[in-house]
Design a protein around this motif. Structure first.
Motif, PDB file in Angstrom:
ATOM      1  N   LYS A  66       8.841  23.366 -28.938  1.00 53.19           N
ATOM      2  CA  LYS A  66       7.580  23.843 -29.534  1.00 53.19           C
ATOM      3  C   LYS A  66       6.415  23.630 -28.568  1.00 53.19           C
ATOM      4  O   LYS A  66       6.595  23.668 -27.357  1.00 53.19           O
ATOM      5  CB  LYS A  66       7.332  23.161 -30.886  1.00 53.19           C
ATOM      6  CG  LYS A  66       8.562  23.181 -31.785  1.00 53.19           C
ATOM      7  CD  LYS A  66       8.253  22.912 -33.208  1.00 53.19           C
ATOM      8  CE  LYS A  66       9.546  22.760 -33.984  1.00 53.19           C
ATOM      9  NZ  LYS A  66       9.360  22.908 -35.401  1.00 53.19           N
TER      10      LYS A  66
ATOM     11  N   GLU B  75      17.433  28.967 -40.419  1.00 55.17           N
ATOM     12  CA  GLU B  75      16.476  27.869 -40.503  1.00 55.17           C
ATOM     13  C   GLU B  75      15.673  27.975 -41.790  1.00 55.17           C
ATOM     14  O   GLU B  75      14.633  28.663 -41.827  1.00 55.17           O
ATOM     15  CB  GLU B  75      15.522  27.912 -39.306  1.00 55.17           C
ATOM     16  CG  GLU B  75      16.214  27.762 -37.970  1.00 55.17           C
ATOM     17  CD  GLU B  75      15.284  27.122 -36.935  1.00 55.17           C
ATOM     18  OE1 GLU B  75      15.664  26.105 -36.363  1.00 55.17           O
ATOM     19  OE2 GLU B  75      14.168  27.640 -36.737  1.00 55.17           O
TER      20      GLU B  75
ATOM     21  N   GLY C 163      11.018  20.566 -39.669  1.00 56.07           N
ATOM     22  CA  GLY C 163      10.008  19.551 -39.376  1.00 56.07           C
ATOM     23  C   GLY C 163       9.601  18.722 -40.579  1.00 56.07           C
ATOM     24  O   GLY C 163       8.605  18.007 -40.533  1.00 56.07           O
TER      25      GLY C 163
END
Ligand code: PEP
Length: 257
Positions: A11, A168, A174
């Motif tokens: 990221k 995902e 996260g």
């Protein structure tokens, strides 16, 4: 038998120095595992060249986190696919949930990127996944169908050899909340069935489907043991060799079992 593929999505993190150190750490740890597992790291654009050099000939490949579909030209702030191949990038991650939900990317835009990346010979990791409210409304499969149909529009069966799907679930990215192995397996089986209907049984059997969403050393083995889970796309746990390498090891073990 599909070869497992574990990719790290860094990221918007790292400095030049930390990116090089992380890449070297991953390369060292993965060297003995790349005989059975494909491994990629995905740094921010500005560190691609340094990371490519740092992984050297370890067998670890490099992925970009995005790209623009147009030819090089007047597109301020964008990065062309030719630039990715120029610096030795082999993969591009497209349709990540943060690009869909924070940056507003549509299936139509993602499809243009997928097609352009495949035309340049890059491997594509196409991310799909539902929001929590879509899961609660029993819409998971419908969302996956829409994202697959949209993202892969006009992509041929032959081109699918260069495509990896990453399932995902957005609620697991996260957040520390992981899909259960059953939830992951059910979505992956659905995606494989979709590919069987849209393409053919060979494409469905050959295409790898990674799971992504809070994959950690302590849950990787269970997820990777599922018959339709062929690897992982890892965010947070890919930022340290100590947490990324055990996930690659779990993929390595899954080949033997
Ligand atoms: C991701 O960024 O694709 C991801 C799955 O992140 P995390 O592993 O941190 O949930």
């Amino acid at each position: 038998m599909r070869r497992p593929f574990v990719a790290g999505n860094w990221k918007m993190t790292q400095t030049h120095a930390s990116a090089v150190a992380l890449a070297k750490g991953v390369a060292d740890g993965a060297k003995a595992l790349v005989d059975q597992v494909d491994v990629a790291v995905g740094p921010p654009f500005v560190y691609l060249t340094a990371v490519k050099e740092a992984v050297g000939n370890s067998g670890v490949t490099v992925a970009a986190q995005n790209a623009y579909f147009e030819q090089p030209g007047a597109f301020t702030g964008e990065t062309a696919l030719d630039m990715l191949t120029d610096v030795g990038c082999q993969w591009v991650i497209l349709g990540h949930s943060e690009r869909r939900h924070v940056l507003g990317e549509t299936d139509e835009l993602i499809n243009k990127k997928v097609q352009a990346a495949l035309a340049k010979g890059l491997g594509v990791i196409l991310c799909v996944g539902e929001l929590i409210e879509e899961r609660k409304a029993d819409q998971t499969n419908a969302v996956l169908d829409r994202q697959m149909e949209g993202g892969l529009a006009d992509v041929t069966a032959e081109q699918m050899a260069k495509v990896v799907i990453a399932y995902e679930p957005v609620w697991a990215i996260g957040t520390g909340e992981t899909a259960t192995p059953d939830q992951a397996e059910s979505a992956h089986a659905h995606l494989r069935n979709w590919m069987q209907s849209r393409y053919n049984p060979d494409v469905a059997q050959a295409t790898r489907i990674q799971y992504g969403g809070s994959v950690k050393p302590d849950n990787a083995a269970e997820l990777l043991a599922q018959p339709n889970v062929d690897g992982a796309l890892v965010g947070g746990a890919s930022l340290k060799p100590e947490t990324f390498i055990p996930i690659i090891e779990a993929a390595h073990v899954s080949v033997a079992s």
